[in-house]
Motif scaffolding. Structure first.
Motif, short mmCIF file in Angstrom:
data_model
loop_
_atom_site.label_atom_id
_atom_site.label_comp_id
_atom_site.label_asym_id
_atom_site.label_seq_id
_atom_site.Cartn_x
_atom_site.Cartn_y
_atom_site.Cartn_z
N PRO A 59 1.55 8.53 3.39
CA PRO A 59 0.13 8.37 3.05
C PRO A 59 -0.80 9.26 3.86
O PRO A 59 -1.94 9.50 3.44
N LYS A 60 -0.33 9.78 4.99
CA LYS A 60 -1.16 10.68 5.79
C LYS A 60 -1.17 12.10 5.21
O LYS A 60 -2.11 12.86 5.46
N ARG A 136 4.51 -1.07 1.48
CA ARG A 136 3.97 0.05 2.25
C ARG A 136 3.28 1.07 1.35
O ARG A 136 2.25 1.64 1.72
N ARG A 139 -0.17 -0.60 -0.20
CA ARG A 139 -1.11 -0.93 0.88
C ARG A 139 -1.58 0.31 1.62
O ARG A 139 -2.78 0.54 1.79
N GLU A 140 -0.65 1.10 2.10
CA GLU A 140 -1.02 2.21 2.96
C GLU A 140 -1.68 3.35 2.20
O GLU A 140 -2.61 3.99 2.70
N ASP A 143 -5.30 2.19 1.26
CA ASP A 143 -6.11 2.16 2.48
C ASP A 143 -6.46 3.57 2.93
O ASP A 143 -7.63 3.88 3.24
N ARG A 144 -5.48 4.45 2.94
CA ARG A 144 -5.71 5.82 3.39
C ARG A 144 -6.64 6.57 2.44
O ARG A 144 -7.53 7.33 2.88
N GLU A 155 -7.94 -4.08 2.99
CA GLU A 155 -6.82 -4.99 3.23
C GLU A 155 -6.77 -5.99 2.09
O GLU A 155 -7.81 -6.39 1.56
#
Length: 237
Positions: A59-60, A136, A139-140, A143-144, A155
């Motif tokens: 996700p980054k 993961r 969610r991630e 969020d990212r 969240e």
């Protein structure tokens, strides 16, 4: 039957806290919606199964390219209310991911940025407990993506069918005699998990199809291994 430890997160209280901190109007609206109480039986809840296809698994470094969701209960999947979006990622499409999901540069060239449809997406999922297969990712990545666009993350509670299947397989393969016989937990990938419940094989890596597949998997998991009156607190994470 209870295979999962009760999570400690009080999601209604968490949402109340997040509402006080939220800045973006869409996120304020999202946190204002009432979630099912932790004691609500599973068979009284309308869930939403959610799935993303992405440019990769980090996700980054990667981004969302398609979103699929479908509302459902333990007895019915509401296909007529399903939704699917294609969005233009801010990260480069990778050849290896194109091979997996089949989404090309031409498919996303004229697609909107996630920021242009995020209100519609959040409105579709607000007030619901989301069901995913491997939390993961959803969610991630969400969020990212929101932090990148709005400097504000998100969240939300999820029921993770992969987590449930992992617990089921651990119980099935556990014990001294099973270890002695070399019995090991089986694959908990979405397609492999569905086969154990005699669910039909769907073509994978399409966000909406995988969302439907995840909804059906949870229905089967609860029917085979749990009491439908069991409280959602035993499942949400």
């Amino acid at each position: 039957m209870k295979l999962l430890k009760t999570p400690t997160i009080d999601w209604p209280s968490k949402f109340a806290q997040r509402l006080l901190l939220a800045q973006h109007p869409a996120l304020k609206s999202f946190y204002q919606q009432t979630l099912p109480n932790a004691d609500t039986p599973m068979d009284e809840i309308e869930f939403i199964a959610l799935d993303f296809e992405t440019t990769g698994l980090d996700p980054k470094k990667d981004d969302i390219i398609t979103i699929g969701l479908v509302p459902f209960t333990l007895n019915r999947v509401f296909i007529n209310r399903a939704k699917h979006w294609t969005v233009r990622p801010r990260k480069q499409l990778k050849e290896e991911s194109v091979v997996i999901h089949g989404i090309t540069h031409n498919d996303v060239l004229d697609a909107p940025d996630l920021s242009e449809i995020i209100e519609e997406v959040l409105e579709a999922i607000q007030g619901h407990i989301l069901v995913v297969h491997y939390r993961r990712i959803e969610r991630e990545f969400l969020d990212r993506a929101l932090r990148t666009r709005f400097d504000e993350g998100i969240e939300f509670p999820v029921v993770d069918t992969m987590q449930i299947e992992t617990a089921i397989q651990a119980k099935w393969a556990g014990g001294f005699w099973n270890r002695l016989k070399g019995i090991k937990p089986q694959s908990v990938r979405l397609g492999k998990s569905r086969l154990r419940y005699n669910l039909p094989a769907y073509t994978p890596h399409h966000a909406l199809t995988d969302a439907i597949a995840t909804a059906e998997l949870l229905q089967a998991q609860i029917a085979y291994h749990y009491d439908t009156k069991q409280a959602v607190r035993d499942f949400w994470l």
